[in-house]
Enzyme design. Structure first.
Site, mmCIF file in Angstrom:
data_model
loop_
_atom_site.group_PDB
_atom_site.id
_atom_site.type_symbol
_atom_site.label_atom_id
_atom_site.label_comp_id
_atom_site.label_asym_id
_atom_site.label_seq_id
_atom_site.Cartn_x
_atom_site.Cartn_y
_atom_site.Cartn_z
ATOM 1 N N GLU A 78 57.193 81.681 61.023
ATOM 2 C CA GLU A 78 55.927 82.182 60.461
ATOM 3 C C GLU A 78 55.693 81.672 59.053
ATOM 4 O O GLU A 78 55.584 82.447 58.092
ATOM 5 C CB GLU A 78 55.909 83.717 60.502
ATOM 6 C CG GLU A 78 55.993 84.260 61.927
ATOM 7 C CD GLU A 78 55.699 85.739 62.042
ATOM 8 O OE1 GLU A 78 55.970 86.482 61.092
ATOM 9 O OE2 GLU A 78 55.188 86.161 63.101
ATOM 10 N N GLU B 242 56.863 84.602 70.289
ATOM 11 C CA GLU B 242 56.963 86.046 70.044
ATOM 12 C C GLU B 242 55.730 86.698 70.645
ATOM 13 O O GLU B 242 54.613 86.229 70.418
ATOM 14 C CB GLU B 242 56.986 86.390 68.551
ATOM 15 C CG GLU B 242 58.253 86.013 67.833
ATOM 16 C CD GLU B 242 58.262 86.499 66.384
ATOM 17 O OE1 GLU B 242 57.627 87.530 66.085
ATOM 18 O OE2 GLU B 242 58.897 85.830 65.557
HETATM 19 C C1 BGP Z 1 56.948 88.737 63.336
HETATM 20 C C2 BGP Z 1 58.322 88.329 62.868
HETATM 21 C C3 BGP Z 1 59.457 89.025 63.515
HETATM 22 C C4 BGP Z 1 59.114 90.394 63.991
HETATM 23 C C5 BGP Z 1 57.790 90.565 64.626
HETATM 24 C C6 BGP Z 1 57.419 91.968 64.970
HETATM 25 O O1 BGP Z 1 56.076 88.706 62.271
HETATM 26 O O2 BGP Z 1 58.530 86.945 63.035
HETATM 27 O O3 BGP Z 1 60.594 88.881 62.725
HETATM 28 O O4 BGP Z 1 59.906 91.408 63.754
HETATM 29 O O5 BGP Z 1 56.795 90.014 63.832
HETATM 30 O O6 BGP Z 1 57.174 92.676 63.804
HETATM 31 P P1 BGP Z 1 57.785 94.088 63.520
HETATM 32 O O7 BGP Z 1 59.239 93.935 63.706
HETATM 33 O O8 BGP Z 1 57.427 94.422 62.145
HETATM 34 O O9 BGP Z 1 57.164 94.995 64.508
#
Ligand code: BGP
Length: 470
Positions: free
Chosen positions: A175, A364
């Site tokens: 990201e 993701e």
């Molecule tokens: C993205 C990141 C992850 C992650 C995911 C979900 O932005 O790359 O590391 O955790 O989001 O976010 P969260 O864990 O805050 O729900």
């Protein structure tokens, strides 16, 4: 069949959110290790040093460090053909600037690769996922300093040579556009100053381009991808002011990918920097490096979409649930306020493919939700199944109807891990339940939720079973 043969199915994690063992076997401290736990609406604190008695979620996380064999066996049972994980930079270079790597750290990831190979799962390695060594922050001021580019390249070279022939898919920075929304997490930058952020971003983009070239030189079979935090916005109204506000928002996010795919800064960004009085720390040879180090594919996280417009300005803080000044009345939201927008996934795939003409990969996606464990230990999570099914159907549509080439899909957090934005455990994404609570207590036992069998079938049928219950 819409999903092509060889489509990569799997899951994704980040070292600091799952490994724990934060000081084991010579590991140094990273930016993640000094972040306390927060909650929805309560920010995580960054403490200058470790406070005795304070709980830091990354220190124990879900102890994947000692459970990785069991965890990867569960991924194999799910039928994964791909596992995206990150290397914790400070396991390899504890301070970030050592000349020689820490052998024990490398050996840990050798073990992960052994397990993946045994199960026929292809690794996708994120070189830097929200884990900048604290040593680089303290000694150099982190990515604002060009010296950190060299440290990163030494680290990247170590991985490329050690795992030559074993790893072929790489992401340089998780990201990368998070420099604009949460620079501490992305790069160990605490400053609110846009000039600091943009100089740090320049160094990351340069480091990424040089690492991409290096990866290709070390092994021509290497494929290196960009990784974009999936920020996509709809205009608040047909008012041209809202349309231009949305264009500006998307430019602030997409310029990172523009550089990584087109090999130079786009004119709109150069003009903006000029207006802001920000000079990039360009040195001779940099332009050539950016041009020669463009990526092979574009990956991104996709959770939600935003609404933007004339009111959306300046620095926007937060992670995926950004406050842009508008809300979308057409979409439902998760318990953490993130919109749920499967159709937006198709929109985003088209948008990125039209702009970059590179193969895409969703690395993701998922729903962070509160799960209830029944007395018999089962977890019924139809909401997670519905979320993933609806998104995968849109992904299929983008492949089939729109002709977008998509390499694969790795769901976020196939086993419950620490939330990056809040530090909570109760924001769970997994199809595998992990018995750890928000204070880091529990048995650390792993168990299958209802979504486990569902995802297993989706993978086994290469997506065909998605139509059974749609
Ligand atoms: C993205 C990141 C992850 C992650 C995911 C979900 O932005 O790359 O590391 O955790 O989001 O976010 P969260 O864990 O805050 O729900």
């Amino acid at each position: 069949m819409a999903f092509p043969d060889g489509f990569l199915w799997g899951g994704a994690t980040a070292a600091n959110q799952c490994e724990g063992a934060f000081d084991a076997d010579g590991k140094g401290l990273s930016t993640a290790d000094v972040m306390t736990a927060g909650a929805h609406g309560i920010k995580r604190r960054v403490t200058p040093e470790l406070e005795p008695g304070t709980y830091y979620p990354s220190h124990t996380a879900i102890d994947h460090y000692h459970h990785y064999r069991e965890d990867i066996a569960l991924f194999a049972e799910l039928g994964f053909t791909c596992y995206r994980f990150s290397v914790n930079w400070t396991r390899i270079f504890p301070e970030g600037d050592e000349e020689q790597p820490n052998e024990a750290g490398l050996a840990f990831y050798d073990g992960i690769l052994d397990e993946l190979e045994r199960h026929g799962i292809e690794p996708l390695v994120t070189i830097s996922h929200f884990e900048t060594p604290l040593g680089l922050v303290e000694k150099y001021g982190s990515w604002e300093n060009r010296a950190v580019v060299d440290c990163y390249l030494r680290y990247a070279r170590t991985l490329f040579t050690r795992w030559r022939g074993r790893v072929h898919l790489w992401l340089t920075f998780n990201e990368i556009n998070c420099m604009s929304t949460q620079p501490w997490v992305a790069a160990g930058i605490a400053s609110e100053d846009e000039g600091v952020r943009m100089r740090a971003a320049y160094h990351q983009l340069l480091a990424s381009a040089l690492a991409t070239q290096m990866a290709h030189e070390i092994d021509p079979a290497n494929r290196v991808g960009a990784m974009y935090a999936g920020h996509f916005a709809y205009p608040a109204s047909p008012d041209p002011a809202d349309v231009i506000g949305t264009m500006r928002f998307m430019q602030r996010m997409l310029f990172y990918l523009d550089v990584m795919c087109h090999g130079s800064y786009p004119p709109y960004k150069l003009r903006e920097l000029e207006r802001q009085g920000i000079a990039l720390p360009v040195e001779p040879g940099d332009a050539e490096a950016l041009a020669a180090g463009t990526v092979d594919f574009v990956s991104y996280s996709y959770y939600n979409t935003h609404v933007t417009g004339a009111k959306t300005r300046g620095i926007i803080k937060g992670m995926n649930g950004l406050d842009t000044g508008y809300k979308n009345p057409h979409l439902n939201r998760s318990d953490w306020g993130w919109t749920i927008d499967p159709t937006g996934l198709r929109f985003s795939l088209n948008l990125l493919y039209e702009r970059y003409r590179r193969p895409l990969m969703i690395v993701e996606n998922g729903l962070g939700a509160v799960d209830t464990v029944e007395e018999d230990g089962s977890v019924h999570d139809p909401y997670r199944i519905a979320y993933m099914r609806d998104h995968l159907l849109e992904l299929e549509c983008a492949i089939e109807h729109d002709g977008v080439p998509v390499m694969g899909y790795t769901m976020w957090g196939p086993l419950d891990i620490v939330s990056a934005s809040t530090g909570e455990m109760k924001k769970r994404y997994g199809v595998i339940y992990v018995d750890v609570d928000d204070g880091g207590c529990g048995t650390f036992a792993r168990s299958r939720k209802d979504s486990f069998a569902w995802y297993q079938k989706v993978i086994a049928t290469n997506g065909a079973s998605l139509h059974e219950d749609a």
